[in-house]
Design a protein around this motif. Structure first.
Motif, PDB file in Angstrom:
ATOM      1  N   ARG A 214       0.830  -1.202   0.000  1.00  0.00           N
ATOM      2  CA  ARG A 214       0.000   0.000   0.000  1.00  0.00           C
ATOM      3  C   ARG A 214       0.867   1.255   0.000  1.00  0.00           C
ATOM      4  O   ARG A 214       0.436   2.320  -0.467  1.00  0.00           O
ATOM      5  CB  ARG A 214      -0.945   0.017   1.196  1.00  0.00           C
ATOM      6  CG  ARG A 214      -0.273   0.188   2.548  1.00  0.00           C
ATOM      7  CD  ARG A 214      -1.305   0.330   3.664  1.00  0.00           C
ATOM      8  NE  ARG A 214      -0.667   0.396   4.973  1.00  0.00           N
ATOM      9  CZ  ARG A 214      -0.189   1.514   5.504  1.00  0.00           C
ATOM     10  NH1 ARG A 214      -0.286   2.644   4.854  1.00  0.00           N
ATOM     11  NH2 ARG A 214       0.382   1.500   6.691  1.00  0.00           N
ATOM     12  N   ASP A 221      -5.539   3.834  -7.132  1.00  0.00           N
ATOM     13  CA  ASP A 221      -5.440   2.388  -7.337  1.00  0.00           C
ATOM     14  C   ASP A 221      -6.053   1.616  -6.178  1.00  0.00           C
ATOM     15  O   ASP A 221      -6.610   0.529  -6.357  1.00  0.00           O
ATOM     16  CB  ASP A 221      -3.980   1.968  -7.520  1.00  0.00           C
ATOM     17  CG  ASP A 221      -3.405   2.431  -8.844  1.00  0.00           C
ATOM     18  OD1 ASP A 221      -4.194   2.689  -9.771  1.00  0.00           O
ATOM     19  OD2 ASP A 221      -2.173   2.554  -8.942  1.00  0.00           O
ATOM     20  N   ARG A 222      -5.961   2.180  -4.979  1.00  0.00           N
ATOM     21  CA  ARG A 222      -6.399   1.451  -3.789  1.00  0.00           C
ATOM     22  C   ARG A 222      -7.908   1.413  -3.626  1.00  0.00           C
ATOM     23  O   ARG A 222      -8.427   0.611  -2.841  1.00  0.00           O
ATOM     24  CB  ARG A 222      -5.723   2.059  -2.557  1.00  0.00           C
ATOM     25  CG  ARG A 222      -4.228   1.759  -2.526  1.00  0.00           C
ATOM     26  CD  ARG A 222      -3.494   2.556  -1.473  1.00  0.00           C
ATOM     27  NE  ARG A 222      -3.960   2.244  -0.137  1.00  0.00           N
ATOM     28  CZ  ARG A 222      -3.507   2.849   0.951  1.00  0.00           C
ATOM     29  NH1 ARG A 222      -2.594   3.799   0.853  1.00  0.00           N
ATOM     30  NH2 ARG A 222      -3.970   2.508   2.146  1.00  0.00           N
ATOM     31  N   ASN A 224      -9.971   0.199  -5.607  1.00  0.00           N
ATOM     32  CA  ASN A 224     -10.424  -1.117  -6.076  1.00  0.00           C
ATOM     33  C   ASN A 224     -10.175  -2.235  -5.068  1.00  0.00           C
ATOM     34  O   ASN A 224     -10.647  -3.354  -5.260  1.00  0.00           O
ATOM     35  CB  ASN A 224      -9.735  -1.462  -7.396  1.00  0.00           C
ATOM     36  CG  ASN A 224     -10.089  -0.492  -8.508  1.00  0.00           C
ATOM     37  OD1 ASN A 224     -11.216  -0.020  -8.576  1.00  0.00           O
ATOM     38  ND2 ASN A 224      -9.128  -0.174  -9.350  1.00  0.00           N
ATOM     39  N   TYR A 225      -9.429  -1.950  -4.000  1.00  0.00           N
ATOM     40  CA  TYR A 225      -9.081  -2.980  -3.022  1.00  0.00           C
ATOM     41  C   TYR A 225      -9.935  -2.920  -1.768  1.00  0.00           C
ATOM     42  O   TYR A 225      -9.699  -3.651  -0.819  1.00  0.00           O
ATOM     43  CB  TYR A 225      -7.592  -2.866  -2.641  1.00  0.00           C
ATOM     44  CG  TYR A 225      -6.669  -3.350  -3.725  1.00  0.00           C
ATOM     45  CD1 TYR A 225      -6.163  -4.647  -3.704  1.00  0.00           C
ATOM     46  CD2 TYR A 225      -6.297  -2.515  -4.774  1.00  0.00           C
ATOM     47  CE1 TYR A 225      -5.315  -5.100  -4.708  1.00  0.00           C
ATOM     48  CE2 TYR A 225      -5.456  -2.963  -5.779  1.00  0.00           C
ATOM     49  CZ  TYR A 225      -4.968  -4.247  -5.741  1.00  0.00           C
ATOM     50  OH  TYR A 225      -4.136  -4.698  -6.731  1.00  0.00           O
ATOM     51  N   THR A 226     -10.935  -2.037  -1.762  1.00  0.00           N
ATOM     52  CA  THR A 226     -11.785  -1.940  -0.576  1.00  0.00           C
ATOM     53  C   THR A 226     -13.242  -2.171  -0.947  1.00  0.00           C
ATOM     54  O   THR A 226     -13.683  -1.819  -2.037  1.00  0.00           O
ATOM     55  CB  THR A 226     -11.648  -0.570   0.110  1.00  0.00           C
ATOM     56  OG1 THR A 226     -12.506  -0.534   1.258  1.00  0.00           O
ATOM     57  CG2 THR A 226     -12.030   0.563  -0.823  1.00  0.00           C
ATOM     58  N   GLU A 227     -13.982  -2.787  -0.027  1.00  0.00           N
ATOM     59  CA  GLU A 227     -15.411  -2.997  -0.188  1.00  0.00           C
ATOM     60  C   GLU A 227     -16.224  -2.000   0.637  1.00  0.00           C
ATOM     61  O   GLU A 227     -17.444  -2.016   0.615  1.00  0.00           O
ATOM     62  CB  GLU A 227     -15.781  -4.428   0.237  1.00  0.00           C
ATOM     63  CG  GLU A 227     -15.084  -5.512  -0.559  1.00  0.00           C
ATOM     64  CD  GLU A 227     -15.463  -6.902  -0.077  1.00  0.00           C
ATOM     65  OE1 GLU A 227     -16.556  -7.055   0.489  1.00  0.00           O
ATOM     66  OE2 GLU A 227     -14.668  -7.829  -0.261  1.00  0.00           O
ATOM     67  N   LYS A 402      -8.680  -7.404   9.723  1.00  0.00           N
ATOM     68  CA  LYS A 402      -8.602  -8.056   8.415  1.00  0.00           C
ATOM     69  C   LYS A 402      -9.687  -9.110   8.224  1.00  0.00           C
ATOM     70  O   LYS A 402      -9.912  -9.549   7.097  1.00  0.00           O
ATOM     71  CB  LYS A 402      -7.213  -8.674   8.231  1.00  0.00           C
ATOM     72  CG  LYS A 402      -6.121  -7.628   8.007  1.00  0.00           C
ATOM     73  CD  LYS A 402      -4.781  -8.273   7.714  1.00  0.00           C
ATOM     74  CE  LYS A 402      -3.734  -7.222   7.424  1.00  0.00           C
ATOM     75  NZ  LYS A 402      -2.420  -7.811   7.101  1.00  0.00           N
ATOM     76  N   ASN A 405     -13.208  -7.147   6.046  1.00  0.00           N
ATOM     77  CA  ASN A 405     -12.751  -6.213   5.020  1.00  0.00           C
ATOM     78  C   ASN A 405     -13.874  -5.377   4.425  1.00  0.00           C
ATOM     79  O   ASN A 405     -13.612  -4.371   3.768  1.00  0.00           O
ATOM     80  CB  ASN A 405     -12.010  -6.962   3.912  1.00  0.00           C
ATOM     81  CG  ASN A 405     -12.895  -7.970   3.200  1.00  0.00           C
ATOM     82  OD1 ASN A 405     -13.966  -8.306   3.680  1.00  0.00           O
ATOM     83  ND2 ASN A 405     -12.444  -8.456   2.068  1.00  0.00           N
ATOM     84  N   SER A 421      -1.757  -4.778   2.689  1.00  0.00           N
ATOM     85  CA  SER A 421      -3.222  -4.674   2.646  1.00  0.00           C
ATOM     86  C   SER A 421      -3.635  -3.292   2.138  1.00  0.00           C
ATOM     87  O   SER A 421      -4.014  -2.416   2.928  1.00  0.00           O
ATOM     88  CB  SER A 421      -3.803  -4.924   4.040  1.00  0.00           C
ATOM     89  OG  SER A 421      -3.434  -6.195   4.516  1.00  0.00           O
ATOM     90  N   PRO A 422      -3.595  -3.069   0.830  1.00  0.00           N
ATOM     91  CA  PRO A 422      -3.861  -1.734   0.281  1.00  0.00           C
ATOM     92  C   PRO A 422      -5.298  -1.275   0.429  1.00  0.00           C
ATOM     93  O   PRO A 422      -5.593  -0.098   0.221  1.00  0.00           O
ATOM     94  CB  PRO A 422      -3.485  -1.890  -1.197  1.00  0.00           C
ATOM     95  CG  PRO A 422      -3.622  -3.344  -1.488  1.00  0.00           C
ATOM     96  CD  PRO A 422      -3.226  -4.035  -0.218  1.00  0.00           C
ATOM     97  N   GLY A 423      -6.206  -2.173   0.807  1.00  0.00           N
ATOM     98  CA  GLY A 423      -7.599  -1.778   0.985  1.00  0.00           C
ATOM     99  C   GLY A 423      -7.880  -1.092   2.304  1.00  0.00           C
ATOM    100  O   GLY A 423      -8.992  -0.617   2.524  1.00  0.00           O
TER     101      GLY A 423
END
Length: 492
Positions: A214, A221-222, A224-227, A402, A405, A421-423
């Motif tokens: 991260r 870019d990040r 896309n790594y989180t919900e 973690k 998420n 963990s980039p999200g």
């Protein structure tokens, strides 16, 4: 046993004799079951065996070029120490977390950029511990291309390391170990076969994309790594306004807070309040400013007990206006459960404060509730104030976060604890233009240090701005320094 070196065979058998290698049914730290357990920490009680190990290890790496040695904490530290003493190669030591005082370094010892380091490890399964150590060394400009390991469990870790450019030199593989022990009469054929079958059925997934850091990724870019919806909203605000600054408005009058919000609003992504110190609080007083200047509202209430009332009731009605709140994790899953089950749609992120030697567990009920979830959770893993948060508590907090998420935004921390963990976002308080410590043991870091060295994604500044004669000018200065540090960190 003739196909193996006699010294290596003797060493393997001695590991079994001192109970460093056990056979049975054991649960690993990640919850998996294994028929063989390797506890090489036992070596510290057997100096002659430790010396034999170092002799074999030195012979193994005679053709490897390196300048310094670093053991993966903690089991490999005594091995690395004895190897350093026996060979004369300097040793550096990696901390699992930086000190909160003194130099605050993660890598201790005498080294320089460009030094080539060989990592020492006891056992590799997935290779993750080696990669964590390698990343911290590389962040200091140290080159890492090789690791020497006592035992390779042959579950894919060697290939994972190879993908990241690290070559593994193993004294023993698990296949070799069980063969030596069977030939020596330490185990029977059924145990031997059970271990080999286990290895074939429990492999780390290979040919996966390399783990992204991260620290090297852009905010864009990040996304896309989180919900988490609040995380996405916050990241978009950061990107559009080009600011990773949060201002802590610890003021007691609404007029002063509104004036500050107007002054710093164009330069911030988060505006942090302590509503319980505001003498003339009303629910609507700050929302219009937040909308005008496009920042999120952050209530630093530190929810803990009777949360359903703290969050929804009283004169503050936090759930009706705050995007982000803080909460303690010490009370366990009831805290977030209460927030989730609020009658109001959950529209806030939560910073969970982990200021205890025990950590609570977020309930599955938080996820399973029928209420719409637009909530992000920040777990406090470390504090800018000198206190008693333990390393074990910090680690447990990260692991806890973690697991959720879609709910957890990230962590409040003073060091880059979740690089892979980039999200998740790291919120780092205690920022001033010049690093120092105040008379209340509050630790301050410069904007550059917080982003580049400490791994912060969002920096919290309080008195450095609120006490300034021209808060808008100083906020703009912080904004530019923090953003430039982010660009330097990500090399954009």
């Amino acid at each position: 046993m003739s196909k193996y070196d006699s010294k290596l065979c003797e060493f393997a058998i001695n590991l079994f004799k001192i109970d460093a290698i056990k056979f049975g049914n054991f649960q690993t730290k990640i919850g998996m079951w294994t028929p063989v357990y390797c506890d090489l920490r036992m070596l510290v009680s057997y100096p002659k065996l430790l010396e034999d190990l170092v002799h074999i290890m030195h012979k193994k790496i005679q053709n490897v070029s390196f300048d310094i040695i670093c053991g993966v904490p903690y089991t490999a530290l005594p091995i690395a120490t004895v190897l350093s003493i026996k060979t004369g190669y300097p040793m550096v030591m990696r901390r699992k977390e930086a000190k909160s005082y003194g130099t605050k370094k993660l890598i201790e010892g005498n080294y320089k950029q460009g030094d080539k380091c060989i990592i020492i490890e006891d056992v590799i399964t997935s290779g993750s511990s080696v990669l964590e150590t390698a990343k911290d060394l590389q962040n200091e400009g140290i080159i890492v291309t090789d690791v020497v390991v006592v035992l390779n469990r042959e579950q894919g870790g060697e290939d994972v390391l190879q993908q990241d450019g690290v070559k593994t030199h193993a004294l023993l593989t698990m296949t070799q170990l069980v063969e030596i022990l069977e030939n020596a009469g330490c185990i029977d054929t059924s145990v031997h076969n059970k271990v080999l079958q286990y290895l074939s059925q429990n492999q780390v997934q290979l040919n996966q994309p390399k783990m992204l850091s991260r620290l090297k990724m852009t905010y864009n870019d990040r996304i896309n790594y989180t919900e988490n919806l609040i995380t996405k909203q916050l990241l978009k605000t950061i990107i559009v306004k080009q600011t990773n600054l949060c201002v802590a408005a610890d003021l007691t009058q609404t007029s002063s807070i509104l004036k500050l919000a107007e002054q710093v609003g164009p330069h911030i992504c988060l505006f942090k309040l302590h509503t319980d110190i505001i003498e003339d609080f009303n629910v609507d007083f700050v929302q219009s400013v937040a909308s005008k200047h496009n920042f999120l509202l952050f209530e630093d209430r530190k929810l803990s007990d009777i949360v359903e009332y703290q969050f929804n009731n009283g004169i503050f009605h936090i759930s009706s206006w705050a995007n982000v709140v803080t909460a303690h994790s010490v009370m366990g899953k009831g805290t977030l459960d209460a927030i989730k089950q609020s009658n109001n749609p959950v529209r806030c992120g939560v910073f969970l404060l982990a200021q205890s030697s025990t950590v609570g567990i977020i309930s599955e009920a938080i996820k399973q509730s029928n209420n719409p979830v637009r909530c992000g959770v920040f777990l406090l893993a470390q504090s800018s104030t000198v206190g008693i948060i333990s390393e074990a508590y910090t680690k447990a907090t990260i692991e806890l976060g973690k697991e959720y998420n879609d709910l957890v935004i990230g962590f409040v921390a003073q060091n880059p604890l979740f690089i892979d963990s980039p999200g998740y976002l790291q919120l780092t308080p205690g920022v001033q233009l010049e690093a120092n410590t105040d008379n209340l043991d509050q630790q301050y870091n410069s904007p550059e240090r917080v982003i580049i060295d400490k791994g912060g994604d969002i920096a919290v500044v309080g008195r450095g701005i609120t006490k300034a004669e021209e808060p808008a000018t100083v906020a703009a200065q912080y904004k530019h320094l923090l953003w430039d540090a982010y660009k330097q960190r990500t090399q954009i």
